[in-house]
Design a protein around this motif. Sequence first.
Motif, PDB file in Angstrom:
ATOM      1  N   TRP A  10      -9.444  -8.413   8.783  1.00 39.40           N
ATOM      2  CA  TRP A  10     -10.881  -8.629   8.530  1.00 39.40           C
ATOM      3  C   TRP A  10     -11.759  -7.641   9.291  1.00 39.40           C
ATOM      4  CZ3 TRP A  10     -11.952 -14.664   8.528  1.00 39.40           C
ATOM      5  CH2 TRP A  10     -11.202 -15.250   7.494  1.00 39.40           C
ATOM      6  N   LYS A  11     -11.175  -6.925  10.238  1.00 41.73           N
ATOM      7  CA  LYS A  11     -11.931  -5.985  11.077  1.00 41.73           C
ATOM      8  C   LYS A  11     -13.141  -6.701  11.698  1.00 41.73           C
ATOM      9  CE  LYS A  11     -10.030  -2.330   8.306  1.00 41.73           C
ATOM     10  NZ  LYS A  11     -10.096  -0.983   7.796  1.00 41.73           N
ATOM     11  N   MET A  12     -14.244  -5.999  11.920  1.00 44.71           N
ATOM     12  CA  MET A  12     -15.392  -6.629  12.593  1.00 44.71           C
ATOM     13  C   MET A  12     -16.356  -7.186  11.535  1.00 44.71           C
ATOM     14  SD  MET A  12     -17.754  -5.098  15.661  1.00 44.71           S
ATOM     15  CE  MET A  12     -18.861  -4.120  14.658  1.00 44.71           C
ATOM     16  N   GLY A  93      -2.211  -0.776  17.426  1.00 45.61           N
ATOM     17  CA  GLY A  93      -2.262   0.633  17.051  1.00 45.61           C
ATOM     18  C   GLY A  93      -2.903   0.914  15.717  1.00 45.61           C
ATOM     19  N   HIS A  94      -3.812   0.051  15.281  1.00 44.24           N
ATOM     20  CA  HIS A  94      -4.525   0.377  14.037  1.00 44.24           C
ATOM     21  C   HIS A  94      -5.204   1.742  14.197  1.00 44.24           C
ATOM     22  CE1 HIS A  94      -7.434   0.316  10.794  1.00 44.24           C
ATOM     23  NE2 HIS A  94      -6.643  -0.565  10.219  1.00 44.24           N
ATOM     24  N   SER A  95      -5.295   2.482  13.131  1.00 44.38           N
ATOM     25  CA  SER A  95      -5.842   3.850  13.249  1.00 44.38           C
ATOM     26  C   SER A  95      -7.276   3.848  13.756  1.00 44.38           C
ATOM     27  CB  SER A  95      -5.754   4.582  11.918  1.00 44.38           C
ATOM     28  OG  SER A  95      -6.537   3.934  10.957  1.00 44.38           O
ATOM     29  N   TYR A 165       2.584   0.984   7.438  1.00 45.18           N
ATOM     30  CA  TYR A 165       2.299   2.403   7.180  1.00 45.18           C
ATOM     31  C   TYR A 165       0.944   2.490   6.486  1.00 45.18           C
ATOM     32  CZ  TYR A 165       1.876   6.753   4.712  1.00 45.18           C
ATOM     33  OH  TYR A 165       1.355   7.920   4.217  1.00 45.18           O
ATOM     34  N   GLU A 166      -0.008   3.105   7.176  1.00 40.33           N
ATOM     35  CA  GLU A 166      -1.362   3.213   6.634  1.00 40.33           C
ATOM     36  C   GLU A 166      -1.846   4.663   6.718  1.00 40.33           C
ATOM     37  OE1 GLU A 166      -3.581  -0.778   6.819  1.00 40.33           O
ATOM     38  OE2 GLU A 166      -3.817   0.167   8.763  1.00 40.33           O
ATOM     39  N   PRO A 167      -1.762   5.397   5.620  1.00 40.84           N
ATOM     40  CA  PRO A 167      -2.316   6.752   5.644  1.00 40.84           C
ATOM     41  C   PRO A 167      -3.824   6.672   5.903  1.00 40.84           C
ATOM     42  CG  PRO A 167      -1.659   6.118   3.401  1.00 40.84           C
ATOM     43  CD  PRO A 167      -1.252   5.002   4.305  1.00 40.84           C
ATOM     44  N   ILE A 171      -7.556   4.581   4.037  1.00 37.80           N
ATOM     45  CA  ILE A 171      -8.150   3.368   4.606  1.00 37.80           C
ATOM     46  C   ILE A 171      -9.647   3.318   4.322  1.00 37.80           C
ATOM     47  CG2 ILE A 171      -8.663   2.110   6.740  1.00 37.80           C
ATOM     48  CD1 ILE A 171      -6.022   3.111   7.852  1.00 37.80           C
ATOM     49  N   GLY A 172     -10.027   2.280   3.602  1.00 40.10           N
ATOM     50  CA  GLY A 172     -11.448   2.052   3.332  1.00 40.10           C
ATOM     51  C   GLY A 172     -12.090   3.101   2.439  1.00 40.10           C
ATOM     52  N   THR A 173     -11.274   3.923   1.819  1.00 38.92           N
ATOM     53  CA  THR A 173     -11.811   5.016   1.013  1.00 38.92           C
ATOM     54  C   THR A 173     -11.728   4.730  -0.478  1.00 38.92           C
ATOM     55  OG1 THR A 173      -9.631   6.054   0.985  1.00 38.92           O
ATOM     56  CG2 THR A 173     -11.159   6.780   2.705  1.00 38.92           C
ATOM     57  N   GLY A 211      -3.966   0.533   2.997  1.00 39.87           N
ATOM     58  CA  GLY A 211      -4.895   1.606   2.623  1.00 39.87           C
ATOM     59  C   GLY A 211      -5.370   1.375   1.198  1.00 39.87           C
ATOM     60  N   SER A 212      -6.550   0.724   1.095  1.00 39.12           N
ATOM     61  CA  SER A 212      -7.163   0.459  -0.209  1.00 39.12           C
ATOM     62  C   SER A 212      -6.258  -0.326  -1.163  1.00 39.12           C
ATOM     63  CB  SER A 212      -7.642   1.762  -0.861  1.00 39.12           C
ATOM     64  OG  SER A 212      -8.640   2.370  -0.048  1.00 39.12           O
ATOM     65  N   VAL A 213      -5.495  -1.254  -0.581  1.00 41.81           N
ATOM     66  CA  VAL A 213      -4.741  -2.183  -1.439  1.00 41.81           C
ATOM     67  C   VAL A 213      -5.750  -3.118  -2.096  1.00 41.81           C
ATOM     68  CG1 VAL A 213      -3.072  -4.088  -1.467  1.00 41.81           C
ATOM     69  CG2 VAL A 213      -2.661  -2.102   0.009  1.00 41.81           C
TER      70      VAL A 213
END
Length: 247
Positions: A10-12, A93-95, A165-167, A171-173, A211-213
């Motif tokens: 959910w991030k912030m 270790g999230h990017s 694995y998250e390129p 992410i969020g793109t 990554g944008s799933v």
Amino acid sequence: MRRKIIAGNWKMNLTPREAVDFANSIKSAVDTDKADVVLCVPAVSLAPVLEAVSGTNISVGAQNMHFEDSGAFTGEISAKMLVSMGVRYVIVGHSERREYFAETDEGVNKKARKALAEGLVPIICVGETLHQREQGITIDFVRRQVRIAFLEISQEDAVKCVVAYEPIWAIGTGKTATSEQAEEVCAAVRQVLGEIYSVEVAAKIRVQYGGSVNGKNASELFSMPNIDGGLVGGASLKPEFADIVNH
Ligand code: PGA
């Protein structure tokens, strides 16, 4: 056979009250027979979301933790504290933590080891930048991240871990890796785990793609042989999260 694991990051986002409302709407919509479901919520929402999902098979995860047990680390939260609340997972270790909060591979390893020592499942994030992909060093880079993350982790503990694995460019793109691209790197992650431990141990470790799933691409991504589910950001805050789990 590895069971799929879908984690929402959910991030912030969402106040505790909004978090409870959303968790309540999700809990009746997701089919936990299909996959392990984890909601990784902001620290202030851990307690109310744990309560909201109690009695279901949904687990709750934190988005970060400190690698020390206690002490003068203002603003930080220990693995022990998380476990005492009933939290089962923690993203390490999230990017975004690596980029904005200067987390290093070594720090990620310390956090993963502490999480395991306290009985938390670390979701260890790895992944390359667009620049690294364009330079053709994705596999080398991710292999190195995995090697350092798993330093001094026993094989008994390694099988409990989840690798995401998250390129970073995905992410969020809205720009998802193709299922072939995602599979290639997830297979490489499993291969390096096989080199560190054994093929049998590596076959037990779950590797997610993130990554944008979304509700549309999840089923193809998750049908790849080395992709055992996903770490989902934006779409985990929408009713669509249930489609991703139930796909
Ligand atoms: P995204 O985020 O699904 O919004 O791309 C994934 C993540 O950061 O874990």
